[in-house]
Design a protein around this motif. Structure first.
Motif, PDB file in Angstrom:
ATOM      1  N   MET A   1      31.490  -5.441  53.931  1.00 27.80           N
ATOM      2  CA  MET A   1      32.524  -4.673  53.244  1.00 27.80           C
ATOM      3  C   MET A   1      32.441  -3.208  53.645  1.00 27.80           C
ATOM      4  SD  MET A   1      33.006  -5.456  49.241  1.00 27.80           S
ATOM      5  CE  MET A   1      34.235  -6.581  48.727  1.00 27.80           C
ATOM      6  N   THR A   2      33.580  -2.610  53.842  1.00 33.20           N
ATOM      7  CA  THR A   2      33.619  -1.189  54.161  1.00 33.20           C
ATOM      8  C   THR A   2      33.587  -0.380  52.863  1.00 33.20           C
ATOM      9  OG1 THR A   2      36.017  -1.039  54.052  1.00 33.20           O
ATOM     10  CG2 THR A   2      35.052  -1.687  56.181  1.00 33.20           C
ATOM     11  N   ARG A   3      33.418   0.909  53.020  1.00 33.64           N
ATOM     12  CA  ARG A   3      33.418   1.797  51.857  1.00 33.64           C
ATOM     13  C   ARG A   3      34.731   1.662  51.079  1.00 33.64           C
ATOM     14  NH1 ARG A   3      34.825   6.721  50.046  1.00 33.64           N
ATOM     15  NH2 ARG A   3      33.303   8.032  49.028  1.00 33.64           N
ATOM     16  N   THR A   4      35.846   1.582  51.809  1.00 33.15           N
ATOM     17  CA  THR A   4      37.158   1.421  51.168  1.00 33.15           C
ATOM     18  C   THR A   4      37.229   0.101  50.412  1.00 33.15           C
ATOM     19  OG1 THR A   4      38.155   2.741  52.918  1.00 33.15           O
ATOM     20  CG2 THR A   4      39.641   1.412  51.569  1.00 33.15           C
ATOM     21  N   ASP A   5      36.715  -0.959  51.033  1.00 33.59           N
ATOM     22  CA  ASP A   5      36.701  -2.269  50.362  1.00 33.59           C
ATOM     23  C   ASP A   5      35.858  -2.210  49.096  1.00 33.59           C
ATOM     24  OD1 ASP A   5      38.312  -3.376  52.335  1.00 33.59           O
ATOM     25  OD2 ASP A   5      36.626  -4.230  53.451  1.00 33.59           O
ATOM     26  N   ASN A   6      34.717  -1.548  49.180  1.00 28.98           N
ATOM     27  CA  ASN A   6      33.842  -1.409  48.007  1.00 28.98           C
ATOM     28  C   ASN A   6      34.526  -0.605  46.909  1.00 28.98           C
ATOM     29  OD1 ASN A   6      31.717  -2.873  49.107  1.00 28.98           O
ATOM     30  ND2 ASN A   6      30.723  -1.065  49.958  1.00 28.98           N
ATOM     31  N   SER A   7      35.207   0.464  47.289  1.00 29.96           N
ATOM     32  CA  SER A   7      35.927   1.290  46.312  1.00 29.96           C
ATOM     33  C   SER A   7      37.048   0.500  45.657  1.00 29.96           C
ATOM     34  CB  SER A   7      36.512   2.537  46.991  1.00 29.96           C
ATOM     35  OG  SER A   7      35.496   3.358  47.482  1.00 29.96           O
ATOM     36  N   ARG A   8      37.750  -0.286  46.462  1.00 35.61           N
ATOM     37  CA  ARG A   8      38.854  -1.097  45.929  1.00 35.61           C
ATOM     38  C   ARG A   8      38.309  -2.169  44.982  1.00 35.61           C
ATOM     39  NH1 ARG A   8      44.280   0.012  46.492  1.00 35.61           N
ATOM     40  NH2 ARG A   8      43.380   1.210  48.158  1.00 35.61           N
ATOM     41  N   ALA A   9      37.202  -2.806  45.358  1.00 32.30           N
ATOM     42  CA  ALA A   9      36.582  -3.830  44.500  1.00 32.30           C
ATOM     43  C   ALA A   9      36.115  -3.214  43.184  1.00 32.30           C
ATOM     44  CB  ALA A   9      35.426  -4.503  45.226  1.00 32.30           C
ATOM     45  N   ALA A  10      35.553  -2.013  43.246  1.00 32.38           N
ATOM     46  CA  ALA A  10      35.111  -1.331  42.024  1.00 32.38           C
ATOM     47  C   ALA A  10      36.299  -0.993  41.133  1.00 32.38           C
ATOM     48  CB  ALA A  10      34.322  -0.068  42.380  1.00 32.38           C
ATOM     49  N   LEU A  11      37.403  -0.572  41.742  1.00 34.76           N
ATOM     50  CA  LEU A  11      38.608  -0.267  40.968  1.00 34.76           C
ATOM     51  C   LEU A  11      39.139  -1.518  40.283  1.00 34.76           C
ATOM     52  CD1 LEU A  11      40.977   1.406  39.962  1.00 34.76           C
ATOM     53  CD2 LEU A  11      42.053   1.080  42.223  1.00 34.76           C
ATOM     54  N   VAL A  12      39.215  -2.612  41.014  1.00 34.17           N
ATOM     55  CA  VAL A  12      39.723  -3.863  40.435  1.00 34.17           C
ATOM     56  C   VAL A  12      38.832  -4.317  39.283  1.00 34.17           C
ATOM     57  CG1 VAL A  12      40.043  -6.327  40.909  1.00 34.17           C
ATOM     58  CG2 VAL A  12      41.007  -4.613  42.460  1.00 34.17           C
ATOM     59  N   ALA A  13      37.521  -4.227  39.457  1.00 37.56           N
ATOM     60  CA  ALA A  13      36.598  -4.604  38.379  1.00 37.56           C
ATOM     61  C   ALA A  13      36.822  -3.713  37.155  1.00 37.56           C
ATOM     62  CB  ALA A  13      35.154  -4.513  38.865  1.00 37.56           C
ATOM     63  N   SER A  14      37.022  -2.424  37.389  1.00 37.63           N
ATOM     64  CA  SER A  14      37.266  -1.494  36.289  1.00 37.63           C
ATOM     65  C   SER A  14      38.594  -1.786  35.602  1.00 37.63           C
ATOM     66  CB  SER A  14      37.239  -0.060  36.829  1.00 37.63           C
ATOM     67  OG  SER A  14      37.294   0.869  35.782  1.00 37.63           O
ATOM     68  N   LEU A  15      39.621  -2.080  36.383  1.00 36.11           N
ATOM     69  CA  LEU A  15      40.922  -2.421  35.798  1.00 36.11           C
ATOM     70  C   LEU A  15      40.853  -3.707  34.982  1.00 36.11           C
ATOM     71  CD1 LEU A  15      43.294  -1.502  38.755  1.00 36.11           C
ATOM     72  CD2 LEU A  15      43.416  -0.541  36.447  1.00 36.11           C
ATOM     73  N   ASN A  16      40.156  -4.709  35.497  1.00 34.50           N
ATOM     74  CA  ASN A  16      40.048  -5.969  34.755  1.00 34.50           C
ATOM     75  C   ASN A  16      39.244  -5.785  33.466  1.00 34.50           C
ATOM     76  OD1 ASN A  16      41.632  -8.094  35.822  1.00 34.50           O
ATOM     77  ND2 ASN A  16      40.285  -8.221  37.594  1.00 34.50           N
ATOM     78  N   ALA A  17      38.205  -4.956  33.500  1.00 37.49           N
ATOM     79  CA  ALA A  17      37.458  -4.668  32.274  1.00 37.49           C
ATOM     80  C   ALA A  17      38.349  -3.923  31.279  1.00 37.49           C
ATOM     81  CB  ALA A  17      36.204  -3.852  32.592  1.00 37.49           C
ATOM     82  N   LEU A  18      39.151  -3.004  31.783  1.00 39.31           N
ATOM     83  CA  LEU A  18      40.102  -2.272  30.943  1.00 39.31           C
ATOM     84  C   LEU A  18      41.131  -3.227  30.349  1.00 39.31           C
ATOM     85  CD1 LEU A  18      40.890   0.618  30.055  1.00 39.31           C
ATOM     86  CD2 LEU A  18      42.329   0.717  32.097  1.00 39.31           C
ATOM     87  N   LEU A  19      41.591  -4.171  31.144  1.00 35.11           N
ATOM     88  CA  LEU A  19      42.531  -5.187  30.666  1.00 35.11           C
ATOM     89  C   LEU A  19      41.911  -5.995  29.526  1.00 35.11           C
ATOM     90  CD1 LEU A  19      45.233  -6.703  30.993  1.00 35.11           C
ATOM     91  CD2 LEU A  19      44.131  -8.071  32.789  1.00 35.11           C
ATOM     92  N   ALA A  20      40.668  -6.401  29.702  1.00 34.07           N
ATOM     93  CA  ALA A  20      39.969  -7.153  28.651  1.00 34.07           C
ATOM     94  C   ALA A  20      39.836  -6.308  27.392  1.00 34.07           C
ATOM     95  CB  ALA A  20      38.604  -7.604  29.151  1.00 34.07           C
ATOM     96  N   ASP A  21      39.474  -5.046  27.559  1.00 38.91           N
ATOM     97  CA  ASP A  21      39.334  -4.154  26.404  1.00 38.91           C
ATOM     98  C   ASP A  21      40.656  -4.009  25.652  1.00 38.91           C
ATOM     99  OD1 ASP A  21      36.657  -3.725  27.023  1.00 38.91           O
ATOM    100  OD2 ASP A  21      37.029  -1.772  27.981  1.00 38.91           O
ATOM    101  N   CYS A  22      41.745  -3.887  26.381  1.00 36.23           N
ATOM    102  CA  CYS A  22      43.059  -3.743  25.730  1.00 36.23           C
ATOM    103  C   CYS A  22      43.442  -5.000  24.967  1.00 36.23           C
ATOM    104  CB  CYS A  22      44.125  -3.363  26.749  1.00 36.23           C
ATOM    105  SG  CYS A  22      44.053  -1.626  27.211  1.00 36.23           S
ATOM    106  N   PHE A  23      43.203  -6.169  25.562  1.00 37.99           N
ATOM    107  CA  PHE A  23      43.496  -7.406  24.832  1.00 37.99           C
ATOM    108  C   PHE A  23      42.647  -7.497  23.563  1.00 37.99           C
ATOM    109  CE2 PHE A  23      45.546  -9.470  28.599  1.00 37.99           C
ATOM    110  CZ  PHE A  23      46.690  -9.897  27.951  1.00 37.99           C
ATOM    111  N   ALA A  24      41.360  -7.184  23.660  1.00 39.45           N
ATOM    112  CA  ALA A  24      40.472  -7.258  22.494  1.00 39.45           C
ATOM    113  C   ALA A  24      40.890  -6.240  21.428  1.00 39.45           C
ATOM    114  CB  ALA A  24      39.025  -7.037  22.924  1.00 39.45           C
ATOM    115  N   LEU A  25      41.232  -5.028  21.857  1.00 39.34           N
ATOM    116  CA  LEU A  25      41.656  -4.006  20.899  1.00 39.34           C
ATOM    117  C   LEU A  25      42.996  -4.372  20.275  1.00 39.34           C
ATOM    118  CD1 LEU A  25      41.112  -1.345  19.495  1.00 39.34           C
ATOM    119  CD2 LEU A  25      42.080  -0.174  21.500  1.00 39.34           C
TER     120      LEU A  25
END
Length: 152
Positions: A1-25
């Protein structure tokens, strides 16, 4: 994985965690909407419903940001439960002040999660997500402000 791929994967993980938090809230806010009682019933019942509606509207926007980043979103209640940082509240007899305080704290936690996701968007070069998170943060800050004013 390139740095960009790693950054994109981290963003997606953060967005999905945010999505879960919003559903729970959202569910917690609706729980309190359904179970609030006492002298402030009408005002809190309406406020909690307004806030739940606002939070629920974010879920689609967040999921679409995940998809626009070429990834999959959360797919089930189990996935939401595994990813959410918002603690469930199954009690139906809490006092209104406890409900308000809990929702305030959860929205404050959501603001921190939004800021983390904004940083991840910046690192990934996703200007659209970076920009839209400011509006989402403002909404959460307003919910915290309203709830905080009720606790004075």
């Amino acid at each position: 994985m390139t740095r960009t791929d790693n950054s994109r994967a981290a963003l997606v993980a953060s967005l999905n965690a945010l999505l879960a938090d919003c559903f729970a809230l959202y569910l917690k806010t609706k729980n309190f909407h359904w179970h609030v009682a006492g002298p402030q019933f009408r005002d809190l019942h309406l406020l909690f419903d307004e806030q739940a509606t606002e939070i629920f509207a974010l879920t689609d926007l967040i999921a679409e940001r995940v998809r626009k980043n070429g990834a999959d979103t959360l797919t089930s209640i189990g996935a939401i439960a595994r990813s959410s940082r918002i603690v469930d509240q199954d009690a139906t007899t809490q006092g209104s002040e406890a409900m308000i305080a809990e929702l305030k704290a959860d929205n404050e936690a959501l603001i921190l999660a939004l800021r983390e996701t904004k940083a991840a968007a910046g690192a990934a070069g996703d200007n659209a997500t970076d920009g839209v998170i400011d509006d989402w943060t403002d909404q959460a800050e307003q919910r915290v402000w309203f709830l905080g004013q009720l606790l004075k």
